[in-house]
Design an enzyme around this catalytic site. Structure first.
Site, PDB file in Angstrom:
ATOM      1  N   GLY A 163       9.045  -2.400   6.269  1.00  0.00           N
ATOM      2  CA  GLY A 163       9.989  -1.286   6.441  1.00  0.00           C
ATOM      3  C   GLY A 163       9.199  -0.034   6.795  1.00  0.00           C
ATOM      4  O   GLY A 163       8.100  -0.115   7.353  1.00  0.00           O
ATOM      5  N   ARG A 164       9.762   1.115   6.419  1.00  0.00           N
ATOM      6  CA  ARG A 164       9.106   2.378   6.788  1.00  0.00           C
ATOM      7  C   ARG A 164       7.694   2.481   6.222  1.00  0.00           C
ATOM      8  O   ARG A 164       6.743   2.818   6.925  1.00  0.00           O
ATOM      9  CB  ARG A 164       9.937   3.565   6.289  1.00  0.00           C
ATOM     10  N   SER A 189       9.088 -10.113   6.447  1.00  0.00           N
ATOM     11  CA  SER A 189      10.170  -9.241   5.982  1.00  0.00           C
ATOM     12  C   SER A 189      11.425 -10.090   5.967  1.00  0.00           C
ATOM     13  O   SER A 189      11.449 -11.155   6.596  1.00  0.00           O
ATOM     14  CB  SER A 189      10.415  -8.105   6.970  1.00  0.00           C
ATOM     15  N   ARG A 190      12.474  -9.600   5.311  1.00  0.00           N
ATOM     16  CA  ARG A 190      13.737 -10.340   5.319  1.00  0.00           C
ATOM     17  C   ARG A 190      14.170 -10.612   6.748  1.00  0.00           C
ATOM     18  O   ARG A 190      14.578 -11.700   7.109  1.00  0.00           O
ATOM     19  CB  ARG A 190      14.805  -9.530   4.592  1.00  0.00           C
ATOM     20  N   ARG A 201       6.892  -2.671  -6.856  1.00  0.00           N
ATOM     21  CA  ARG A 201       7.419  -2.747  -8.214  1.00  0.00           C
ATOM     22  C   ARG A 201       6.676  -3.860  -8.957  1.00  0.00           C
ATOM     23  O   ARG A 201       6.441  -4.941  -8.397  1.00  0.00           O
ATOM     24  CB  ARG A 201       8.918  -3.079  -8.220  1.00  0.00           C
ATOM     25  N   GLU A 220       6.108  -0.616 -17.262  1.00  0.00           N
ATOM     26  CA  GLU A 220       5.430   0.693 -17.250  1.00  0.00           C
ATOM     27  C   GLU A 220       5.954   1.587 -18.358  1.00  0.00           C
ATOM     28  O   GLU A 220       7.154   1.532 -18.650  1.00  0.00           O
ATOM     29  CB  GLU A 220       5.664   1.370 -15.888  1.00  0.00           C
ATOM     30  N   HIS A 232       0.964   4.272 -11.295  1.00  0.00           N
ATOM     31  CA  HIS A 232       2.137   4.466 -10.434  1.00  0.00           C
ATOM     32  C   HIS A 232       2.118   5.860  -9.790  1.00  0.00           C
ATOM     33  O   HIS A 232       2.982   6.697 -10.076  1.00  0.00           O
ATOM     34  CB  HIS A 232       3.430   4.238 -11.224  1.00  0.00           C
TER      35      HIS A 232
HETATM   36  C1  GLV Z   1       8.823   5.267  -6.760  1.00  0.00           C
HETATM   37  O1  GLV Z   1       8.464   4.250  -7.275  1.00  0.00           O
HETATM   38  C2  GLV Z   1       9.932   5.355  -5.880  1.00  0.00           C
HETATM   39  O2  GLV Z   1      10.744   4.424  -5.843  1.00  0.00           O
HETATM   40  O3  GLV Z   1      10.061   6.387  -5.202  1.00  0.00           O
END
Ligand code: GLV
Length: 319
Positions: A160-161, A181-182, A239, A268, A286
């Site tokens: 993606g982006r 990617s999907r 994630r 987390e 993160h």
């Molecule tokens: C951070 O994890 C976000 O989703 O922007």
């Protein structure tokens, strides 16, 4: 014009609170002694929710699920701080005509920089080399030789982006790029692999950039780690839930993969002791989008989405 009732579930940055105060009456749930009682009182008037993924809300977790949203019969919008919105049941919201917005674009380059820095660090062991120097060990002998980016193939899971921004950086470093990617991405000619397993077989460094949520839970499992192989490196900036963490710890401990660079974790801010003990894992708290300028731009986008909505103007970034 009277102010609109908005529920803020978690502590959001002052820029958001200040930006909303003119048009909204903000109910700060995390400050309420009895938030159930507060909600019972205000629920019928509430038309908007401002929320955030935990890392952007001092690690407070408040799922915006069907049970929560259904408490508000007049809810029209949930504005989320974060590009990811796995904290929100967006399908339920859609089915109930509730708009959901997130904060894409403004964090793309920052997050791609973090991903790239983490990858370089993991391959060339810069954190460990610095610890070595600070411990005075260089005085005995030079730091060990490391793996290299030279002639390596980067497998991007999720083009993606942010995935594309990482690919752009990787091209500059002469890496070969492959992806899954999907859907096949438009406008790129990197080789496409139909699933994560074949991608893992085809690459040396697997970069995880897909969204979190039930569809991607434990996508990086024992088989994918095996396919990555003993020289393989896993980087996760998406994630923690996407990676089977115990399986990863085992693969790192047994050196069935070479190393991992992780900016995200399953629970987390708690990071398993077993992971902390490994010298072939680079661990970040993160920080993907965590610069002042980028976090401010994300906060401003939350405000702009809500203010636009309050005026009947188009949403800037609906999901
Ligand atoms: C951070 O994890 C976000 O989703 O922007």
């Amino acid at each position: 014009m009277s102010k609109i009732d908005l529920v803020m579930t978690v502590p959001l940055p002052p820029l958001i609170i200040d930006g909303l105060e003119r048009d909204f009456t903000i109910q700060k749930l995390w400050l309420a002694d009895d938030w159930e009682a507060l909600l019972d009182k205000i629920a019928p008037g509430v038309r908007a929710i401002a929320a955030a993924v935990p890392i952007l809300a001092q690690d407070r977790v408040w799922p915006i699920d069907a049970a929560f949203m259904s408490r508000f019969p007049n809810l029209e919008i949930v504005a989320n701080l974060g590009v990811g919105y796995d904290n929100i049941d967006a399908n339920w919201a859609k089915d109930h005509n509730i708009a959901v917005t997130n904060t894409p674009d403004v964090l793309t380059e920052e997050t791609a920089d973090t991903a790239f820095g983490l990858m370089l660090n993991t391959v060339r062991e810069f954190s460990a080399a610095e610890r070595y120097l600070r411990a005075g060990k260089w005085l005995q002998q030079p730091y060990r030789l490391t793996a290299s980016l030279k002639d390596r193939t980067l497998g991007i899971l999720g083009l993606g982006r942010i995935g594309k921004a990482i690919a752009c950086r990787a091209e500059g470093f002469g890496l070969k790029i492959v992806y899954h990617s999907r859907n096949k991405a438009q406008g790129v000619d990197y080789p496409y692999y139909p699933d994560v397993l074949s991608l893992a077989r085809a690459c040396d460094i697997l970069m995880v950039v897909v969204p979190g949520g039930p569809e991607t839970r434990n996508m990086i499992d024992v088989d994918v780690l095996k396919a990555l192989g003993p020289d393989g490196i896993l980087i996760n900036i998406a994630r923690g839930t996407i990676v089977d963490e115990p399986a990863l710890i085992e693969a790192l401990a047994n050196r069935t993969i070479h190393a991992a660079g992780l900016d995200v974790f399953a629970n987390e801010p708690h990071v398993p002791e077993a992971l902390l003990a490994l010298d072939n894992a680079v661990l970040l708290p993160h920080v993907g989008s965590a610069s002042v300028v980028t976090r401010d731009a994300m906060s401003q986008l939350v405000v702009d989405n809500l203010v636009n909505w309050s005026k009947g103007a188009p949403l800037l970034t609906p999901v």
